[in-house]
Design an enzyme around this catalytic site. Structure first.
Site, PDB file in Angstrom:
ATOM      1  N   GLU A  60       0.821  -1.204   0.000  1.00 30.25           N
ATOM      2  CA  GLU A  60       0.000   0.000   0.000  1.00 30.25           C
ATOM      3  C   GLU A  60       0.860   1.261   0.000  1.00 30.25           C
ATOM      4  O   GLU A  60       0.527   2.250  -0.663  1.00 30.25           O
ATOM      5  CB  GLU A  60      -0.953   0.010   1.204  1.00 30.25           C
ATOM      6  N   TYR A 143      -6.269   6.398   4.647  1.00 29.32           N
ATOM      7  CA  TYR A 143      -6.480   5.356   3.645  1.00 29.32           C
ATOM      8  C   TYR A 143      -5.675   4.110   3.970  1.00 29.32           C
ATOM      9  O   TYR A 143      -6.203   2.989   3.969  1.00 29.32           O
ATOM     10  CB  TYR A 143      -6.106   5.857   2.247  1.00 29.32           C
ATOM     11  N   ASP A 161      -9.572   5.113  -1.965  1.00 31.41           N
ATOM     12  CA  ASP A 161      -8.563   5.560  -2.924  1.00 31.41           C
ATOM     13  C   ASP A 161      -9.290   6.098  -4.157  1.00 31.41           C
ATOM     14  O   ASP A 161     -10.522   6.208  -4.171  1.00 31.41           O
ATOM     15  CB  ASP A 161      -7.597   4.425  -3.276  1.00 31.41           C
TER      16      ASP A 161
END
Length: 373
Positions: A60, A143, A161
């Site tokens: 990520e 996020y 996202d």
């Protein structure tokens, strides 16, 4: 023409355009599609297997502002060198920056290393499952915390996202422009997160946005939520999400100093830890500001030493998130080994061992080519 804030191309919606005549999007439909069409990615576990939080976190962080195709080889190299978060925490930052070179946004690499150290020191080398605890770690924002909580720990978190924002804006025909519509889109997305398989659901949303609900030419007829999509029904799908007009990127200019010594080595130096490209190695350069040129750089003492600097033809151009950069490259030579000059002398053959960001790799190629690509 769509006017930002309208609920349809013609203005406020009628009762039939409100979405009441459409079925609600069902997470079960998306999960069934995901089970049949999930992408195979280096960091993704096999169906039914538990995800490794280290792998989820690493991927990520790498995927921020970077494509899946670019990240794959970097992810695999990182895991080969540092199989666990403890392994990553134990190495010097320079090693991390070298492996990161080419991925851009180098603050992510510094935060990656700092986060690994924090996970080891605060949590015994195990990532916490709680979003609040994840948010307390360096480099982890809302996020990333939600993505880790959902994918690695199967918590019902809402990871927003660009893919998810696009899907939600189309499903609900949200015509308020981004970034102002982000809170609304997140609330809509949060209401859909299921209690069962939230990790798979999160990844399903990512896949839906990446493969079917794409920015251009969405393949609506294949979408498991086609019947529920107000944007498709209203003919808006390809136009959404709307985005507020961005200001034009300014252009900054500077001078890069390519200095060689009697041994054929080139002078490099480390940029300050804070700020753009912090901690990375560079060909010494002046400040990057509007109107910078060689005379300006000399006047402010930016040149690393006093030699006969010769300007190479052309300009090295690079674009960062918030500005364009144009660098003039000048070349100079010392008849001694240069020990009196501050910096690191490096043979060109050893540049691959240095944490050189992409813009400096461009400078190196330009200087070695005499001002030609």
């Amino acid at each position: 023409m769509i006017v930002a804030g309208d609920s349809s191309p013609l203005g406020p919606p009628s009762s039939s355009a409100s979405g009441a005549d459409l079925p609600a999007p069902r997470p079960a439909d998306l999960l069934a599609w995901y089970d049949a069409h999930r992408r195979v990615l280096p960091w993704r576990t096999a169906p039914g297997a538990k995800a490794d939080p280290y792998h989820v976190w690493l991927s990520e962080i790498m995927l921020q502002q970077t494509t899946v195709a670019t990240v794959g080889p970097y992810f695999q190299r990182f895991l080969a060198r540092w199989p666990t978060v403890a392994d990553l925490a134990a190495v010097d930052l320079d090693e991390v920056l070298k492996e990161w070179a080419g991925l851009g946004y180098y603050a992510r690499a510094r935060n990656l290393h700092a986060c690994a150290k924090a996970v080891v020191s605060r949590h015994g080398g195990r990532f916490p499952a709680d979003e609040a605890a994840l948010l307390d770690l360096p480099g982890i924002g809302a996020y990333t915390a939600a993505a880790i909580a959902a994918i690695a720990f199967d918590r019902p978190a809402t990871a927003m996202d660009g893919n998810v924002e696009r899907v939600m804006s189309r499903i609900y025909a949200v015509t308020d422009p981004l970034p102002g519509s982000k809170p609304k889109l997140k609330a809509l997305a949060a209401a859909l997160v299921p209690e069962k398989r939230p990790g798979d659901y999160t990844q399903a949303l990512f896949d839906l946005g990446a493969t079917l609900c794409s920015p251009r030419s969405p393949r609506c007829v294949l979408c498991p939520w086609m019947a529920a999509c107000r944007g498709r029904r209203d003919g808006l799908a390809e136009l959404l999400p709307l985005k507020a007009e961005k200001a034009a990127k300014p252009t900054r200019r500077g001078v890069a100093f390519w200095l060689t010594n009697a041994r054929g080595q080139v002078l490099l130096r480390r940029r300050p830890e804070s700020g753009l490209l912090g901690g990375m190695m560079e060909v010494p350069s002046s400040a990057w500001e509007p109107g910078a040129d060689l005379a300006y750089a000399r006047a402010l003492g930016w040149a690393p030493t006093a030699v006969n600097w010769q300007r190479l033809p052309g300009i090295v151009r690079h674009t960062f998130t918030h500005f364009h950069l144009e660098l003039t490259v000048v070349r100079g030579h010392l008849d001694d080994d240069g020990t009196a000059v501050e910096g690191v002398w490096c043979a060109p053959a050893d540049f691959h061992d240095q944490a050189l960001p992409t813009v400096m790799r461009k400078v190196v190629a330009w200087a070695r080519g005499g001002g030609k690509d």
